[in-house]
Design an enzyme around this catalytic site. Sequence first.
Site, PDB file in Angstrom:
ATOM      1  N   SER A  21      11.062 -54.977   8.875  1.00 47.85           N
ATOM      2  CA  SER A  21      12.308 -55.537   9.405  1.00 47.85           C
ATOM      3  C   SER A  21      12.418 -55.464  10.923  1.00 47.85           C
ATOM      4  O   SER A  21      13.205 -56.193  11.503  1.00 47.85           O
ATOM      5  CB  SER A  21      13.496 -54.829   8.774  1.00 47.85           C
ATOM      6  OG  SER A  21      13.507 -53.476   9.167  1.00 47.85           O
TER       7      SER A  21
ATOM      8  N   HIS B 279      12.822 -58.021   2.217  1.00 48.51           N
ATOM      9  CA  HIS B 279      12.952 -58.969   3.328  1.00 48.51           C
ATOM     10  C   HIS B 279      12.085 -60.206   3.135  1.00 48.51           C
ATOM     11  O   HIS B 279      11.722 -60.872   4.111  1.00 48.51           O
ATOM     12  CB  HIS B 279      12.586 -58.292   4.655  1.00 48.51           C
ATOM     13  CG  HIS B 279      13.721 -57.537   5.291  1.00 48.51           C
ATOM     14  ND1 HIS B 279      14.818 -58.166   5.826  1.00 48.51           N
ATOM     15  CD2 HIS B 279      13.924 -56.217   5.446  1.00 48.51           C
ATOM     16  CE1 HIS B 279      15.656 -57.255   6.312  1.00 48.51           C
ATOM     17  NE2 HIS B 279      15.134 -56.065   6.090  1.00 48.51           N
TER      18      HIS B 279
ATOM     19  N   LYS C 251      20.102 -59.312   0.061  1.00 43.46           N
ATOM     20  CA  LYS C 251      19.682 -60.031   1.277  1.00 43.46           C
ATOM     21  C   LYS C 251      19.651 -61.530   0.975  1.00 43.46           C
ATOM     22  O   LYS C 251      20.717 -62.125   0.801  1.00 43.46           O
ATOM     23  CB  LYS C 251      18.357 -59.461   1.783  1.00 43.46           C
ATOM     24  CG  LYS C 251      18.534 -58.021   2.314  1.00 43.46           C
ATOM     25  CD  LYS C 251      17.342 -57.471   3.027  1.00 43.46           C
ATOM     26  CE  LYS C 251      17.690 -56.163   3.723  1.00 43.46           C
ATOM     27  NZ  LYS C 251      17.132 -54.972   3.057  1.00 43.46           N
TER      28      LYS C 251
HETATM   29  C1  LIG Z   1      17.444 -53.574   2.676  1.00 38.60           C
HETATM   30  C2  LIG Z   1      16.265 -52.895   2.103  1.00 38.60           C
HETATM   31  C3  LIG Z   1      16.400 -51.996   1.034  1.00 38.60           C
HETATM   32  C4  LIG Z   1      17.733 -51.602   0.491  1.00 38.60           C
HETATM   33  O1  LIG Z   1      18.262 -52.596  -0.306  1.00 38.60           O
HETATM   34  P1  LIG Z   1      19.726 -52.369  -0.943  1.00 38.60           P
HETATM   35  O2  LIG Z   1      19.708 -53.217  -2.155  1.00 38.60           O
HETATM   36  O3  LIG Z   1      20.697 -52.789   0.086  1.00 38.60           O
HETATM   37  O4  LIG Z   1      19.835 -50.924  -1.267  1.00 38.60           O
HETATM   38  C5  LIG Z   1      15.250 -51.445   0.504  1.00 38.60           C
HETATM   39  N1  LIG Z   1      14.034 -51.723   1.002  1.00 38.60           N
HETATM   40  C6  LIG Z   1      13.879 -52.568   2.042  1.00 38.60           C
HETATM   41  C7  LIG Z   1      12.508 -52.856   2.555  1.00 38.60           C
HETATM   42  C8  LIG Z   1      14.985 -53.169   2.626  1.00 38.60           C
HETATM   43  O5  LIG Z   1      14.819 -53.982   3.668  1.00 38.60           O
END
Ligand SMILES: *Cc1c(COP(=O)(O)O)cnc(C)c1O
Length: 420
Positions: free
Chosen positions: A196, A224, A255
């Site tokens: 990210s 992502h 996301k």
């Molecule tokens: C955003 C993210 C998470 C967390 O996801 P949630 O469903 O919001 O808990 C886990 N792993 C990665 C790589 C992320 O970018």
Amino acid sequence: MQKKIKIFLEEELESLRDQKLFKTERVIESPQGAEIIVKEQKCINFCANNYLGLSSHPDLIAAAHEGLDSRGFGMSSVRFICGTQDIHKELEKKVSEFLGMEDTILFSSCFDANGALFEPLFGEEDAIITDSLNHASIIDGIRLSKAQRWIYMHGDMRDMESIRSSSLETGKGLERCLKEAQNCRFRVIATDGSFSMDGDIAKLNEICDLAEKYDAIVMVDDSHSSGFLGKRGRGTHEYRNVMGRVDIITTTFGKALGGASGGCISSSKEIISWLRNKARPYLFSNSVAPVVVSSTIKVLDILMSSTDLRDKLERNTKYFRAKMTEAGFDIIPSDHPIVAILFGKYHNCTKLAVSFANKMLDEGIYVIAFSFPVVPRGKDRIRVQISAAHSIEQIDKAIAAFTKVADELGMFNPQSLAQK
Ligand SMILES: *Cc1c(COP(=O)(O)O)cnc(C)c1O
């Protein structure tokens, strides 16, 4: 007792503020979208994970209403007591189909999915081999298991790459870790699909080659990437042409896939069955809310019936990257809609990045600056996240604002460059 901890925390909080590490939250007064309202001002949002623009999509809102009406608000139960509805099973089936995996288990979040994954599957006799820049939830999930750990330098397959890229990085590459772990019962390689901070994409083809050479399992957290990477948006495994060679995928619905909440693990029937029996965040935490389940089903229906949204995201991303490079900004190359604009080559780069982001908000563009310790020193940046919801006019407006602010801050003047 309570007093003591209050005084202690007061000082700690003060010290966070002194170090400029105290986190504040900007309050949005509108739904999430390409355009949002902050402090009663409209601005274009370039820092959400709303990659496909689905967060406030009318079809999803309609599907949520439908789920609410037909299956109620809450389950008041964990899955194995009375928290499984037909729609939970339907969503698990759809996710499996979308990702090209045998079976899927739902969680309240991907953080929970990663917290659930490692402990039931890997014990003292096993090896978890993990990328040094993996997400916090993978790190925490690994900590919960008793397996032995190897950390390989970010993206470094064979030791050499890290030594070449920076004399400060002297860790091990993935292949060396795999060799050292050959005596373990199982080896699992754990990696984010896309990272990210830099927007770089894991070299899953090379990782799968090494996994096959050294008899290891591959686990990818595609939070992502799911929904837009690859020709049909299936994720990093599609982008790197290794569908069918990845053993475990975890991902989020928070996301690109609607943006509300929820996550899952997709894998073989045996692994998923085992996790349904053993994974603690599954056994001891509530079912995903019906509203989220029914709208996530809708998301997958949309994405499996057309590639329009991911195609538009790809076009927007290419356009922004090309124009920003042309304008003279220092951006980390990738195909990902996360675009990191680096400030390291300028005087006082930390201060510069922060004032840059503030000035952008005055121009009606919401972007965020990241500095140490979130990214390494000297890698100060503004991170832009492109969405399919952005129009070309909005992207042009952002590029014009970037150019204007850079000009105002003297960044196009050679004297602004730090002496190296
Ligand atoms: C955003 C993210 C998470 C967390 O996801 P949630 O469903 O919001 O808990 C886990 N792993 C990665 C790589 C992320 O970018």
